[in-house]
Design a protein around this motif. Structure first.
Motif, PDB file in Angstrom:
ATOM      1  N   ALA A 150       0.837  -1.201   0.000  1.00 34.87           N
ATOM      2  CA  ALA A 150       0.000   0.000   0.000  1.00 34.87           C
ATOM      3  C   ALA A 150       0.875   1.257   0.000  1.00 34.87           C
ATOM      4  CB  ALA A 150      -0.910  -0.002   1.224  1.00 34.87           C
ATOM      5  N   PRO A 151       0.501   2.273  -0.765  1.00 35.81           N
ATOM      6  CA  PRO A 151       1.283   3.519  -0.773  1.00 35.81           C
ATOM      7  C   PRO A 151       1.237   4.198   0.586  1.00 35.81           C
ATOM      8  CG  PRO A 151      -0.797   3.813  -1.939  1.00 35.81           C
ATOM      9  CD  PRO A 151      -0.672   2.346  -1.647  1.00 35.81           C
ATOM     10  N   VAL A 152       2.300   4.910   0.894  1.00 32.38           N
ATOM     11  CA  VAL A 152       2.374   5.624   2.166  1.00 32.38           C
ATOM     12  C   VAL A 152       2.405   7.119   1.885  1.00 32.38           C
ATOM     13  CG1 VAL A 152       3.474   3.794   3.481  1.00 32.38           C
ATOM     14  CG2 VAL A 152       4.895   5.320   2.135  1.00 32.38           C
ATOM     15  N   PRO A 153       1.781   7.929   2.735  1.00 32.36           N
ATOM     16  CA  PRO A 153       1.697   9.368   2.469  1.00 32.36           C
ATOM     17  C   PRO A 153       3.053  10.042   2.614  1.00 32.36           C
ATOM     18  CG  PRO A 153       0.857   8.877   4.650  1.00 32.36           C
ATOM     19  CD  PRO A 153       1.109   7.559   3.983  1.00 32.36           C
ATOM     20  N   HIS A 154       3.205  11.144   1.908  1.00 28.32           N
ATOM     21  CA  HIS A 154       4.404  11.945   2.068  1.00 28.32           C
ATOM     22  C   HIS A 154       4.404  12.618   3.441  1.00 28.32           C
ATOM     23  CE1 HIS A 154       4.776  11.768  -2.406  1.00 28.32           C
ATOM     24  NE2 HIS A 154       6.061  11.802  -2.100  1.00 28.32           N
ATOM     25  N   VAL A 155       5.576  12.669   4.045  1.00 35.00           N
ATOM     26  CA  VAL A 155       5.699  13.286   5.361  1.00 35.00           C
ATOM     27  C   VAL A 155       5.294  14.756   5.316  1.00 35.00           C
ATOM     28  CG1 VAL A 155       7.362  13.947   7.136  1.00 35.00           C
ATOM     29  CG2 VAL A 155       7.463  11.669   6.142  1.00 35.00           C
ATOM     30  N   MET A 156       5.610  15.424   4.206  1.00 34.83           N
ATOM     31  CA  MET A 156       5.309  16.848   4.112  1.00 34.83           C
ATOM     32  C   MET A 156       3.820  17.133   4.247  1.00 34.83           C
ATOM     33  SD  MET A 156       8.089  18.461   3.948  1.00 34.83           S
ATOM     34  CE  MET A 156       9.733  18.700   3.283  1.00 34.83           C
ATOM     35  N   SER A 157       2.990  16.142   3.967  1.00 38.87           N
ATOM     36  CA  SER A 157       1.548  16.362   4.078  1.00 38.87           C
ATOM     37  C   SER A 157       1.149  16.671   5.520  1.00 38.87           C
ATOM     38  CB  SER A 157       0.783  15.141   3.562  1.00 38.87           C
ATOM     39  OG  SER A 157       1.056  13.993   4.354  1.00 38.87           O
ATOM     40  N   PHE A 158       1.937  16.171   6.506  1.00 32.63           N
ATOM     41  CA  PHE A 158       1.624  16.465   7.903  1.00 32.63           C
ATOM     42  C   PHE A 158       1.821  17.944   8.202  1.00 32.63           C
ATOM     43  CE2 PHE A 158       3.484  11.996   8.441  1.00 32.63           C
ATOM     44  CZ  PHE A 158       2.285  11.413   8.070  1.00 32.63           C
ATOM     45  N   LEU A 159       2.894  18.512   7.659  1.00 33.31           N
ATOM     46  CA  LEU A 159       3.130  19.942   7.856  1.00 33.31           C
ATOM     47  C   LEU A 159       2.138  20.769   7.046  1.00 33.31           C
ATOM     48  CD1 LEU A 159       7.040  20.085   7.786  1.00 33.31           C
ATOM     49  CD2 LEU A 159       5.555  20.362   9.754  1.00 33.31           C
ATOM     50  N   ASN A 160       1.823  20.295   5.838  1.00 36.17           N
ATOM     51  CA  ASN A 160       0.874  21.021   5.004  1.00 36.17           C
ATOM     52  C   ASN A 160      -0.492  21.121   5.669  1.00 36.17           C
ATOM     53  OD1 ASN A 160       2.496  21.728   2.879  1.00 36.17           O
ATOM     54  ND2 ASN A 160       2.058  19.902   1.687  1.00 36.17           N
ATOM     55  N   SER A 161      -0.865  20.082   6.419  1.00 35.06           N
ATOM     56  CA  SER A 161      -2.187  20.079   7.059  1.00 35.06           C
ATOM     57  C   SER A 161      -2.316  21.189   8.090  1.00 35.06           C
ATOM     58  CB  SER A 161      -2.455  18.715   7.712  1.00 35.06           C
ATOM     59  OG  SER A 161      -1.543  18.486   8.784  1.00 35.06           O
ATOM     60  N   GLU A 162      -1.177  21.642   8.629  1.00 36.82           N
ATOM     61  CA  GLU A 162      -1.191  22.722   9.612  1.00 36.82           C
ATOM     62  C   GLU A 162      -0.808  24.062   8.997  1.00 36.82           C
ATOM     63  OE1 GLU A 162       0.535  21.905  13.521  1.00 36.82           O
ATOM     64  OE2 GLU A 162       0.988  19.877  12.793  1.00 36.82           O
ATOM     65  N   GLY A 163      -0.524  24.059   7.703  1.00 39.54           N
ATOM     66  CA  GLY A 163      -0.125  25.298   7.044  1.00 39.54           C
ATOM     67  C   GLY A 163       1.234  25.793   7.479  1.00 39.54           C
ATOM     68  N   LEU A 164       2.112  24.878   7.911  1.00 42.07           N
ATOM     69  CA  LEU A 164       3.421  25.275   8.439  1.00 42.07           C
ATOM     70  C   LEU A 164       4.523  25.268   7.391  1.00 42.07           C
ATOM     71  CD1 LEU A 164       3.399  23.381  11.855  1.00 42.07           C
ATOM     72  CD2 LEU A 164       2.883  25.789  11.400  1.00 42.07           C
ATOM     73  N   ILE A 165       4.203  24.871   6.172  1.00 46.32           N
ATOM     74  CA  ILE A 165       5.215  24.838   5.120  1.00 46.32           C
ATOM     75  C   ILE A 165       4.665  25.545   3.897  1.00 46.32           C
ATOM     76  CG2 ILE A 165       4.506  22.592   4.147  1.00 46.32           C
ATOM     77  CD1 ILE A 165       7.595  22.062   3.845  1.00 46.32           C
ATOM     78  N   ALA A 166       5.530  26.293   3.240  1.00 43.57           N
ATOM     79  CA  ALA A 166       5.091  27.071   2.079  1.00 43.57           C
ATOM     80  C   ALA A 166       4.527  26.148   1.004  1.00 43.57           C
ATOM     81  CB  ALA A 166       6.271  27.872   1.528  1.00 43.57           C
ATOM     82  N   GLN A 167       3.418  26.573   0.409  1.00 45.87           N
ATOM     83  CA  GLN A 167       2.775  25.782  -0.630  1.00 45.87           C
ATOM     84  C   GLN A 167       3.551  25.899  -1.938  1.00 45.87           C
ATOM     85  OE1 GLN A 167      -0.072  23.799  -0.168  1.00 45.87           O
ATOM     86  NE2 GLN A 167       0.417  24.249   1.960  1.00 45.87           N
TER      87      GLN A 167
END
Length: 358
Positions: A150-167
């Motif tokens: 099964a595919p695993v999510p990118h780690v960056m998605s965790f930061l993106n969910s909080e808006g802590l990393i530039a889009q």
């Protein structure tokens, strides 16, 4: 100006014959097969494919054999062969989120959905010579481990969910193809990434190391490093669908970098990105660090004059084939050029000593 060497054709033929003899080595030793190189020198094969811009392990192994292990010469061979191949279409962008990971680690989050997967790595070895290899000892089989496809999510998605990393944004404009058109500056990020992924690993590593030592203030964490296979798909216009034409192994690295924010942007993290053929993690991490350093202008940062921030310096000097060609051409005959400079120096010396007044 170059002049022909008298008797040069026969000398060149003899040099080629001698080269073939040296490549073969002692006839009492069994010759390496391309299959052995492909299967047992995988990291060298991966580098040749990445910097040669051609994903074909068999051809990369053949190039390494022909080049006597000189990887830059092998990359040259692969690039030259690549120019002879017809292009009948373009594949769709690969989805690295669907990667079947053999290795997946993060230096920023300990507990991840899908877990940390160490995979095959030198990271935890003791760097001691294994003399069992010299004795052709058997390699113990690795324990059977359950593999979750099964595919695993990118780690960056965790930061993106909080808006802590530039889009990251993309305007949909097709990126220029560096394998078909020369590099032009200013280069957009997509073109810079192309140059870095096929750039010389040692050069890109040196640039990345310079950023860590303070030449660009580029302190980074490895948000995620993943290695695995992804399917490659191609659209068939006549059918109106896309079909899978194969799969390739990729190394992807995303770094998390500090960013203090600005008057218009809240404090947040930014990222660097690297994507390379095969298991090529040193290159992918280096690429991500240099990518981030080159983004200083678009992120509103100060130019510190660091080499890794200078796109012209980095992109025009990272290509080892161009560098090798310019470097090695000075071995070719320059007799006329040198004689003219020799006569000039002699004249200047005569003039300085007054001997030229006669």
């Amino acid at each position: 100006m170059y002049v022909a060497v008298k008797g040069g054709e026969r000398a060149i033929d003899n040099a080629h014959a001698w080269l073939a003899e040296e490549r073969r080595g002692d006839l009492a030793v069994p010759e390496l097969t391309t299959a052995q190189i492909r299967e047992q020198m995988t990291l060298a094969v991966n580098r040749v494919m990445a910097e040669g811009s051609l994903y074909d392990p068999d051809l990369a192994a053949l190039a390494i054999k022909q080049a006597r292990g000189d990887l830059i010469e092998a990359i040259f061979l692969i690039r030259a062969y690549r120019t002879t191949l017809p292009r009948f279409g373009s594949s769709l962008p690969v989805d690295t989120g669907a990667m079947a990971c053999d290795r997946r680690i993060s230096a920023t989050f300990k507990d991840l959905p899908g877990g940390q997967v160490l995979g095959p790595t030198f990271d935890y070895t003791h760097r001691l010579l294994d003399f069992m290899l010299a004795a052709d000892g058997d390699v113990p089989a690795a324990p059977e481990m359950p593999v979750d496809p099964a595919p695993v999510p990118h780690v960056m998605s965790f930061l993106n969910s909080e808006g802590l990393i530039a889009q990251e944004t993309c305007d949909g404009t097709p990126a220029p193809d560096l394998t078909r058109a020369p590099l032009e500056l200013p280069a957009a990020r997509a073109l810079r990434l192309q140059a870095l992924t096929r750039g010389d690993e040692g050069f890109v590593l040196g640039m990345a190391y310079s950023t860590q030592r303070g030449y660009a203030r580029n302190h980074a964490f490895v948000g995620e490093l993943r290695i695995g296979t992804v399917p490659v798909e191609m659209e068939i216009p006549e059918l109106g669908i896309s079909i899978e034409i194969g799969e390739i192994t990729l190394t992807e690295c995303e770094t998390v970098n500090q960013f203090t924010g600005s008057k218009t942007e809240p404090a947040q993290f930014t990222r660097g990105y690297g994507l390379v053929f095969g298991q090529t993690e040193r290159k992918a991490i280096s690429m991500a660090l240099v990518d981030r350093a080159l983004r200083w202008e678009e992120l509103g940062e100060d130019d510190q004059g660091a080499p890794a921030q200078d796109a012209e310096f980095v992109l025009y000097h990272c290509d080892n084939i161009q560098a090798t060609g310019f470097l090695e051409h000075i071995k070719l005959p320059h007799y006329v050029d040198f004689q003219s400079e020799l006569e000039l120096v002699r004249k200047l010396r005569r003039d300085a000593t007054g001997q030229g007044a006669e």
